[in-house]
Design an enzyme around this catalytic site. Structure first.
Site, mmCIF file in Angstrom:
data_model
loop_
_atom_site.group_PDB
_atom_site.id
_atom_site.type_symbol
_atom_site.label_atom_id
_atom_site.label_comp_id
_atom_site.label_asym_id
_atom_site.label_seq_id
_atom_site.Cartn_x
_atom_site.Cartn_y
_atom_site.Cartn_z
ATOM 1 N N CYS A 98 0.770 -1.025 0.045
ATOM 2 C CA CYS A 98 -0.012 -0.077 -0.027
ATOM 3 C C CYS A 98 0.856 1.190 -0.072
ATOM 4 C CB CYS A 98 -0.964 0.028 1.268
ATOM 5 S SG CYS A 98 -1.923 1.274 1.394
ATOM 6 N N CYS A 100 -0.722 4.083 1.670
ATOM 7 C CA CYS A 100 -0.554 4.322 3.218
ATOM 8 C C CYS A 100 0.931 4.521 3.776
ATOM 9 C CB CYS A 100 -0.894 2.835 3.900
ATOM 10 S SG CYS A 100 -2.593 2.255 3.260
ATOM 11 N N ASP A 101 1.663 3.671 3.141
ATOM 12 C CA ASP A 101 3.138 3.608 3.834
ATOM 13 C C ASP A 101 4.127 4.473 3.155
ATOM 14 O OD1 ASP A 101 2.024 1.836 5.454
ATOM 15 O OD2 ASP A 101 2.574 -0.122 4.350
#
Lengths: 77, 307
Positions: free
Chosen positions: B133, B136-137
């Site tokens: 992701c 996200c990261d």
């Protein structure tokens, strides 16, 4: 007094879900944006031993990811 | 398990949420069961092809979807995943990891999940440099060298996100050229931070506590890329294992006709979990609405809605 820290990034949907969920329980938390704060990012990696967000620390107990039942359990103590 | 719903919707990505909005407007007695809200849309980076928004981020669009759903006070149970579906006479039983439910109709809109690379070090370094992701990261890898595995739109999306915050972004692509949208390919190629490795396969991911590098093979030559982040964007697998009673194609997608009917009467499917051509947010939304309208007609013609 509960001490809750959420290490998160502004773009991470699971971080938002976790924050919304904790707010819905009427509990306040400290949000730490690891995308803009390098020191905090390193601190998160140190406490959780990994680099995924969110990392949630409730009264010294660390969890990785958004796990509703684990949050419930830790909030009840 | 006494209550019998008119409709159960599995999943709350673009298809499931749109189906739920239509179901609410039809005043059906229904329930949404899902592991998350927003699905893959919430994990997308920048979206520039959803009509009405010249630009919106994935998380923001997912939030708009959620607000729309919430405005109807729709009953959602989360996080909860389906394990099995069984046709019992005219009713459908849905077994989840938490409970069992009965309904007169069912819409499956469970989407897809990221495919794994299956190489040495991938499991070991998950969340220790390996991520599925980028949205996200990605920000955690600010200032660090990274590699994106893949050559399609998801890989390009991750590259576009990382090339502005990372000094070196490698793309490792198994095919002879990138296959995403030309607009994205142009943007990626114009960045001095990006290095593209076509015809290349990942051999292993290595490191200490965290990822320190990636070994690749190109034309039988081995190269070691010195990176701290590995973003795996090599396609998706349908979340349809629980729906083995339905006809699926060789990729495990649930087969639907143009009315979103599956091979079992009363069970409909929509969005990325199906064989619909092209996996796009706007298509998933349209499919979700169509599936709900078909389900409504099914309920009406079978007089399921009469008290």
């Amino acid at each position: 007094m509960m001490e809750i820290k959420i290490y998160s990034t502004p773009t991470c949907p699971y971080c938002k879900m976790a924050k919304d969920y904790i707010s819905s329980k009427g509990v306040s938390y400290q949000n730490i944006d690891v995308s803009s704060d390098q020191t905090a990012a390193e601190e998160m990696v140190k406490v959780s031993g990994q680099m995924g967000v969110p990392v949630i620390v409730i009264n010294g107990q660390t969890m990785v990811g958004f796990d509703k039942s684990r949050i419930d359990a830790l909030l009840e103590v | 398990m006494n209550k019998v719903y008119d409709l159960i919707i599995l999943g709350a990505g673009p298809a499931g949420i749109t189906a739920s909005v239509y179901a609410a407007r039809k005043k059906l007695a229904f329930l949404v069961i899902t592991v998350d809200v927003g699905g893959q849309a919430a994990l997308s980076g920048d979206i520039e092809n959803y009509t009405g928004y010249q630009f919106i981020t994935g998380p923001d669009l997912a939030l708009k979807f959620q607000e729309h759903m919430d405005s109807f006070g729709i009953e959602v149970t989360m996080p909860e995943g389906a394990r099995e579906i069984v046709k019992l006479g005219q009713l459908i039983k849905t077994v989840t990891d938490k409970a069992e439910y009965l309904s007169k109709s069912l819409i499956i809109a469970t989407g897809k999940h990221p495919r794994q690379l299956n190489v040495e070090g991938e499991k070991e370094y998950k969340n220790k440099g390996v991520t599925y992701c980028a949205t996200c990261d990605g920000p955690l890898f600010r200032g660090k060298k990274v590699v994106i595995i893949g050559g399609g739109n998801s890989a390009l999306d991750a590259t576009l996100q990382m090339m502005n915050i990372s000094p070196e972004v490698h793309i490792v692509n198994i095919a002879s050229q990138l296959t995403g949208d030309p607009v994205m390919i142009e943007k990626v190629k114009s960045s001095p931070a990006v290095k593209i490795w076509n015809n290349s396969e990942v051999e292993k991911i290595y490191g200490d506590t965290f990822v320190q590098g990636l070994q690749i093979k190109q034309h039988d030559k081995i190269f070691n890329l010195d990176v701290e982040g590995v973003f795996i964007e090599i396609g998706l697998i349908p979340n349809a294992e629980f729906a083995s009673c339905l006809e699926q194609n060789k990729w495990g997608e649930i087969m639907v006709d143009c009315y979103n009917k599956t091979s079992v009467e009363g069970i409909f499917a929509a969005g990325d979990v199906t064989n619909v051509p092209e996996k796009q947010i706007i298509i998933a939304c349209g499919e979700g609405s169509k599936a709900c309208l078909t389900a409504f007609k099914y309920l009406s013609t079978h007089r399921f809605l009469e008290k």
